[in-house]
Design a protein around this motif. Sequence first.
Motif, PDB file in Angstrom:
ATOM      1  N   GLY A 182      60.201  -9.519 -23.073  1.00  0.00           N
ATOM      2  CA  GLY A 182      59.756  -8.417 -23.931  1.00  0.00           C
ATOM      3  C   GLY A 182      58.312  -8.556 -24.390  1.00  0.00           C
ATOM      4  O   GLY A 182      57.904  -7.929 -25.363  1.00  0.00           O
ATOM      5  N   ALA A 183      57.533  -9.356 -23.675  1.00  0.00           N
ATOM      6  CA  ALA A 183      56.131  -9.580 -24.069  1.00  0.00           C
ATOM      7  C   ALA A 183      55.374  -8.263 -24.154  1.00  0.00           C
ATOM      8  O   ALA A 183      55.633  -7.329 -23.394  1.00  0.00           O
ATOM      9  CB  ALA A 183      55.457 -10.489 -23.052  1.00  0.00           C
ATOM     10  N   ILE A 184      54.438  -8.203 -25.080  1.00  0.00           N
ATOM     11  CA  ILE A 184      53.606  -6.994 -25.199  1.00  0.00           C
ATOM     12  C   ILE A 184      52.683  -6.906 -23.979  1.00  0.00           C
ATOM     13  O   ILE A 184      52.546  -5.853 -23.366  1.00  0.00           O
ATOM     14  CB  ILE A 184      52.792  -7.034 -26.515  1.00  0.00           C
ATOM     15  N   ASN A 185      52.080  -8.026 -23.643  1.00  0.00           N
ATOM     16  CA  ASN A 185      51.163  -8.049 -22.494  1.00  0.00           C
ATOM     17  C   ASN A 185      51.702  -8.951 -21.391  1.00  0.00           C
ATOM     18  O   ASN A 185      51.961 -10.121 -21.637  1.00  0.00           O
ATOM     19  CB  ASN A 185      49.797  -8.603 -22.920  1.00  0.00           C
ATOM     20  N   PRO A 186      51.839  -8.400 -20.172  1.00  0.00           N
ATOM     21  CA  PRO A 186      52.236  -9.278 -19.061  1.00  0.00           C
ATOM     22  C   PRO A 186      51.101 -10.254 -18.729  1.00  0.00           C
ATOM     23  O   PRO A 186      49.990 -10.115 -19.240  1.00  0.00           O
ATOM     24  CB  PRO A 186      52.452  -8.307 -17.895  1.00  0.00           C
ATOM     25  N   ILE A 187      51.390 -11.211 -17.862  1.00  0.00           N
ATOM     26  CA  ILE A 187      50.347 -12.157 -17.422  1.00  0.00           C
ATOM     27  C   ILE A 187      49.213 -11.366 -16.744  1.00  0.00           C
ATOM     28  O   ILE A 187      49.478 -10.508 -15.887  1.00  0.00           O
ATOM     29  CB  ILE A 187      50.939 -13.178 -16.401  1.00  0.00           C
ATOM     30  N   LEU A 188      47.988 -11.677 -17.128  1.00  0.00           N
ATOM     31  CA  LEU A 188      46.835 -10.954 -16.566  1.00  0.00           C
ATOM     32  C   LEU A 188      46.712 -11.217 -15.064  1.00  0.00           C
ATOM     33  O   LEU A 188      46.965 -12.330 -14.601  1.00  0.00           O
ATOM     34  CB  LEU A 188      45.544 -11.414 -17.247  1.00  0.00           C
TER      35      LEU A 188
END
Length: 249
Positions: A182-188
Motif C-alpha cells: 500500500g505504499a504511496i510511492n512505488p520504487i522509482l
Amino acid sequence: MKKKKSIYQSILKSITDKNRLLAILIDPDKFSIEHVEGFFKKVNQSIATHIFVGGSTVEPNATEILVSEIQNHTKLPVVLFPGDVTQITDKADALLFLSLISGRNPDYLIGKHVESVSKLRHTNLEVIPTGYMLIESGNETAVQRVTKTKPMPMNNTEQIIDTAIAGELLGMKLLYLEAGSGAINPILEDVISKTKKTLKIPLIVGGGIRHKKQLENAYNAGADIVVIGTAFEEDESFFEELKKNKETR
Ligand code: 1GP
C-alpha cells in the motif's frame, strides 16, 4: 497434485525468453476462503504468472488452509512470502527465504531462518534465498513496524545498489525491492534500473503499484517480477486491464 518443475529455474528461463512475470500477492489475513474461487477465475484469465501468499500478521494455520484452497483453483505456482515462521506450509510450491538485508535486526537476518528449520525439514518446499530490501516510500509500512527496521532512503541509490550486490555476493538467488504494501510511492524507475544493471540475479519489485502504467514502467526499468497485492484487494476490476490478450509489451 504437486508441481515438480523448479520454480526458480522457470523464472530464469522466463527472463531468458524475455517474458514479464507478475505475482499476485494474497494476504491470508485479509482474504476469506469463500472468496478464492471467484477471485481465481479472474486471476486465471489475467497475465499473472505467480501467486505469492503472505502477510505481516497472520493467524496460525490461516496460510495453510488458504494455500490448499488456492491450489484447487489455479495451476499457477504458489510461493510463500512469509512474514513469520508460522506461515510456512508444505501445501505451497516454493518459499522465498527472505533476509531483510536493508535492516539490521538479527531476527530477520538469521534468527527466523534458524527457527524455521525444524519446520522445513518436514517439507518438500523449494527454498529460494531472497535478499529483501525495504525502501522508504512515503508512509510507515507494516514491514517496518513488525521488523522494527528502518527502510533505506529512496534517494540513496549508492547504498541501495551496494546492499543489493552484497546480497548477491552472499548467495541470494533473488533480490526484492520493496516499497511496502500500500505504499504511496512505488520504487522509482531510476532505482530499479540502476539496481538491475548491477545484478546478475532476477529482480523483484513491489509495493504501491496500482495502475497498468506503473506496472509497465517497472518492467521497462528492469523489474523481472512485479508483485501487486493492495490494488486487487481494493478493486478487482484491475484484472480487466490485465487480461491475457491485452498483454503489456
Ligand atoms: C507488498 O510488495 C508487495 O509486500 C505488494 O505491495 O500491496 O502495495 O501491491 P502492494
